[in-house]
Design a protein around this motif. Structure first.
Motif, PDB file in Angstrom:
ATOM      1  N   ILE A  87       0.838  -1.208   0.000  1.00 16.65           N
ATOM      2  CA  ILE A  87       0.000   0.000   0.000  1.00 16.65           C
ATOM      3  C   ILE A  87       0.867   1.250   0.000  1.00 16.65           C
ATOM      4  CG2 ILE A  87      -1.707   1.320   1.304  1.00 16.65           C
ATOM      5  CD1 ILE A  87      -2.847  -1.128  -0.117  1.00 16.65           C
ATOM      6  N   ASP A  88       1.954   1.233   0.759  1.00 14.25           N
ATOM      7  CA  ASP A  88       2.885   2.379   0.764  1.00 14.25           C
ATOM      8  C   ASP A  88       3.441   2.611  -0.635  1.00 14.25           C
ATOM      9  OD1 ASP A  88       2.467   2.739   3.441  1.00 14.25           O
ATOM     10  OD2 ASP A  88       4.331   1.760   4.091  1.00 14.25           O
ATOM     11  N   TYR A  89       3.824   1.515  -1.292  1.00 16.62           N
ATOM     12  CA  TYR A  89       4.360   1.619  -2.656  1.00 16.62           C
ATOM     13  C   TYR A  89       3.298   2.189  -3.598  1.00 16.62           C
ATOM     14  CZ  TYR A  89       6.383   0.375  -7.146  1.00 16.62           C
ATOM     15  OH  TYR A  89       6.869   0.431  -8.429  1.00 16.62           O
ATOM     16  N   ARG A  90       2.072   1.697  -3.487  1.00 11.28           N
ATOM     17  CA  ARG A  90       0.974   2.185  -4.337  1.00 11.28           C
ATOM     18  C   ARG A  90       0.826   3.697  -4.226  1.00 11.28           C
ATOM     19  NH1 ARG A  90      -4.931   1.491  -2.076  1.00 11.28           N
ATOM     20  NH2 ARG A  90      -4.095   3.306  -0.946  1.00 11.28           N
ATOM     21  N   ASP A  91       0.783   4.183  -2.999  1.00  9.91           N
ATOM     22  CA  ASP A  91       0.549   5.612  -2.781  1.00  9.91           C
ATOM     23  C   ASP A  91       1.729   6.453  -3.258  1.00  9.91           C
ATOM     24  OD1 ASP A  91      -1.900   4.935  -1.728  1.00  9.91           O
ATOM     25  OD2 ASP A  91      -1.245   5.036   0.358  1.00  9.91           O
ATOM     26  N   ARG A  92       2.959   5.962  -3.063  1.00 11.42           N
ATOM     27  CA  ARG A  92       4.135   6.691  -3.531  1.00 11.42           C
ATOM     28  C   ARG A  92       4.154   6.783  -5.051  1.00 11.42           C
ATOM     29  NH1 ARG A  92       8.455   4.031  -2.929  1.00 11.42           N
ATOM     30  NH2 ARG A  92       7.850   2.221  -1.654  1.00 11.42           N
ATOM     31  N   THR A  93       3.763   5.701  -5.705  1.00  9.29           N
ATOM     32  CA  THR A  93       3.760   5.672  -7.166  1.00  9.29           C
ATOM     33  C   THR A  93       2.723   6.624  -7.737  1.00  9.29           C
ATOM     34  OG1 THR A  93       4.528   3.381  -7.168  1.00  9.29           O
ATOM     35  CG2 THR A  93       3.476   4.179  -9.180  1.00  9.29           C
ATOM     36  N   VAL A  94       1.538   6.617  -7.162  1.00 10.42           N
ATOM     37  CA  VAL A  94       0.477   7.518  -7.606  1.00 10.42           C
ATOM     38  C   VAL A  94       0.919   8.968  -7.479  1.00 10.42           C
ATOM     39  CG1 VAL A  94      -1.830   8.370  -7.035  1.00 10.42           C
ATOM     40  CG2 VAL A  94      -1.420   5.912  -7.170  1.00 10.42           C
ATOM     41  N   ALA A  95       1.544   9.303  -6.349  1.00 12.34           N
ATOM     42  CA  ALA A  95       2.002  10.673  -6.126  1.00 12.34           C
ATOM     43  C   ALA A  95       3.139  11.041  -7.080  1.00 12.34           C
ATOM     44  CB  ALA A  95       2.450  10.844  -4.679  1.00 12.34           C
ATOM     45  N   ALA A  96       4.059  10.113  -7.308  1.00 13.69           N
ATOM     46  CA  ALA A  96       5.233  10.395  -8.142  1.00 13.69           C
ATOM     47  C   ALA A  96       4.851  10.720  -9.575  1.00 13.69           C
ATOM     48  CB  ALA A  96       6.192   9.212  -8.097  1.00 13.69           C
ATOM     49  N   HIS A  97       3.793  10.079 -10.093  1.00  8.79           N
ATOM     50  CA  HIS A  97       3.414  10.263 -11.496  1.00  8.79           C
ATOM     51  C   HIS A  97       2.171  11.141 -11.664  1.00  8.79           C
ATOM     52  CE1 HIS A  97       6.410   7.418 -12.892  1.00  8.79           C
ATOM     53  NE2 HIS A  97       6.001   6.550 -11.989  1.00  8.79           N
ATOM     54  N   GLY A  98       1.667  11.693 -10.568  1.00  8.93           N
ATOM     55  CA  GLY A  98       0.494  12.557 -10.653  1.00  8.93           C
ATOM     56  C   GLY A  98      -0.730  11.855 -11.199  1.00  8.93           C
ATOM     57  N   LEU A  99      -0.952  10.610 -10.774  1.00  6.66           N
ATOM     58  CA  LEU A  99      -2.053   9.800 -11.294  1.00  6.66           C
ATOM     59  C   LEU A  99      -3.313   9.948 -10.449  1.00  6.66           C
ATOM     60  CD1 LEU A  99       0.145   6.645 -11.874  1.00  6.66           C
ATOM     61  CD2 LEU A  99      -0.704   8.171 -13.656  1.00  6.66           C
ATOM     62  N   ARG A 100      -4.436   9.612 -11.037  1.00  5.56           N
ATOM     63  CA  ARG A 100      -5.714   9.599 -10.307  1.00  5.56           C
ATOM     64  C   ARG A 100      -5.990   8.171  -9.845  1.00  5.56           C
ATOM     65  NH1 ARG A 100      -9.492  10.695 -14.657  1.00  5.56           N
ATOM     66  NH2 ARG A 100      -7.733  10.103 -15.978  1.00  5.56           N
ATOM     67  N   LEU A 101      -6.304   8.013  -8.577  1.00  2.94           N
ATOM     68  CA  LEU A 101      -6.547   6.685  -8.016  1.00  2.94           C
ATOM     69  C   LEU A 101      -7.934   6.607  -7.402  1.00  2.94           C
ATOM     70  CD1 LEU A 101      -5.528   3.855  -7.049  1.00  2.94           C
ATOM     71  CD2 LEU A 101      -4.759   5.003  -4.948  1.00  2.94           C
ATOM     72  N   HIS A 102      -8.718   5.621  -7.855  1.00  3.27           N
ATOM     73  CA  HIS A 102      -9.996   5.292  -7.229  1.00  3.27           C
ATOM     74  C   HIS A 102      -9.775   4.053  -6.359  1.00  3.27           C
ATOM     75  CE1 HIS A 102     -12.179   8.002  -9.946  1.00  3.27           C
ATOM     76  NE2 HIS A 102     -11.472   7.470 -10.930  1.00  3.27           N
ATOM     77  N   VAL A 103     -10.285   4.067  -5.145  1.00  2.00           N
ATOM     78  CA  VAL A 103     -10.151   2.921  -4.243  1.00  2.00           C
ATOM     79  C   VAL A 103     -11.538   2.391  -3.908  1.00  2.00           C
ATOM     80  CG1 VAL A 103      -9.341   2.092  -2.010  1.00  2.00           C
ATOM     81  CG2 VAL A 103      -7.996   3.783  -3.274  1.00  2.00           C
ATOM     82  N   ALA A 104     -11.770   1.121  -4.204  1.00  4.62           N
ATOM     83  CA  ALA A 104     -13.004   0.439  -3.814  1.00  4.62           C
ATOM     84  C   ALA A 104     -12.681  -0.407  -2.592  1.00  4.62           C
ATOM     85  CB  ALA A 104     -13.515  -0.429  -4.956  1.00  4.62           C
ATOM     86  N   SER A 105     -13.274  -0.065  -1.467  1.00  2.00           N
ATOM     87  CA  SER A 105     -12.901  -0.668  -0.187  1.00  2.00           C
ATOM     88  C   SER A 105     -13.825  -1.813   0.214  1.00  2.00           C
ATOM     89  CB  SER A 105     -12.911   0.403   0.909  1.00  2.00           C
ATOM     90  OG  SER A 105     -12.790  -0.177   2.181  1.00  2.00           O
ATOM     91  N   VAL A 106     -13.267  -3.006   0.379  1.00  2.00           N
ATOM     92  CA  VAL A 106     -14.032  -4.143   0.879  1.00  2.00           C
ATOM     93  C   VAL A 106     -14.501  -3.869   2.298  1.00  2.00           C
ATOM     94  CG1 VAL A 106     -13.883  -6.574   1.553  1.00  2.00           C
ATOM     95  CG2 VAL A 106     -12.899  -5.818  -0.618  1.00  2.00           C
TER      96      VAL A 106
END
Length: 314
Positions: A87-106
């Protein structure tokens, strides 16, 4: 001497002056798929979990559209039992590339009473409803997934463009031929297409590409000491998801993960492979697929994955 039909070149493809390497061919195919989807569909999305296959898939998408930004958002179905490193890696990657992230939470679905916890604590099968509802809510008409044909029998049946009906269900009888890398994205309103750019890759291809491209991965993929316990022939990480149970002893071992999913059903393997070269050498001699060796949810039955795919799972 000029080659003719009667006197063709005899050198191997590897020696031909303009021949692509194996990895170059796979990369070229994946880049073509991303660009084809961008041209055919209105609102694609990339499934991104921070696992190695989705990392490679995003890397290919960045290449496909450079120097422009990736024209798609990312979607992650968060079970709530994910490995913190991932999860830490996911968030760092999204921030580094300025991407939009949708999260569907179980977890949100469980809290709202829309889903119930399973007795075994495994949440992987619970991802289907949040995934399909997120697709419907955001009206995604193409959804990129990192599935590969070498992973599992049901995934071997998939086409690169896999049509899903208005309920996100998969019917193998509706699979379309894909001759000469021609892809048919036609779909009715409410339907969508699952797209698999890594279909023809193997686990070894993925790791060799990661090494060639210098792609950063979560450290969980490399050998490290971890507190684990044995269950069903796998080393599982202790956590508040429901493990260990009485009689299951936690011990510290040198392990790594070949695949990453819900903590409750993703096992580690004993390994001292702490570098990319060591991991590649280890995989090259393995006789078990990564899912067959480390995913408890795929061991429920011979058709476990196919049953979930028919319901809308990837």
């Amino acid at each position: 001497m000029t080659a003719t039909a009667a006197h063709p070149h005899t050198e191997s493809d590897a020696d031909a002056p303009y021949a692509l390497s194996h990895l170059d061919s796979l990369e070229s195919e994946a880049v073509h798929i991303f660009r084809e989807v961008a041209g055919e569909f209105e609102k694609p999305v990339i499934l991104f979990s921070g696992g190695k296959d989705s990392i490679v898939m995003l890397h290919l998408a960045l290449k496909a559209f450079a120097p422009a930004p990736v024209p798609f958002a990312l979607l992650h179905v968060d079970t709530g039992h994910n490995f913190p490193e991932v999860i830490d890696y996911r968030d760092r990657t999204v921030a580094a590339h300025g991407l939009r992230l949708h999260v569907a939470s179980v977890q949100e679905y469980i809290d709202a009473g829309k889903l119930k916890e399973r007795p075994d604590g495994t949440r992987n099968p619970l991802q289907t409803v949040p995934l399909t509802e997120a697709i419907q809510q955001h009206r995604f008409d193409a959804v990129f997934g990192g599935g590969r044909r070498d992973e599992e029998k049901a995934r071997a049946k998939e086409r690169v463009f896999s049509l899903r009906d208005e309920f996100s269900q998969w019917d193998p009888r509706r699979q379309r031929p894909e001759l000469w890398q021609l892809y048919n994205g036609r779909h009715a309103p409410g339907e969508h297409v699952r797209v698999f750019p890594l279909s023809n890759w193997t686990e070894l291809d993925v790791w060799q590409y990661i090494a060639r491209e210098g792609i950063e991965l979560p450290e969980i993929y490399f050998a490290h000491e971890r507190e684990v316990f044995a269950r069903s022939g796998m080393w599982l990480t202790a956590g508040d998801w429901g493990g260990p149970k009485d009689g299951e002893t936690v011990e510290k071992r040198l392990v790594r993960y070949r695949t990453v999913g819900d903590m409750s059903c993703t096992g580690a393997v004993d390994s001292d492979a702490g570098t990319l070269d060591a991991v590649i050498a280890e995989i090259a001699v393995s006789r078990l697929t990564e899912r067959g060796a480390t995913r408890a949810d795929d061991k429920l039955s011979e058709a476990a994955m196919e049953d979930r795919k028919r319901e809308g799972y990837f």
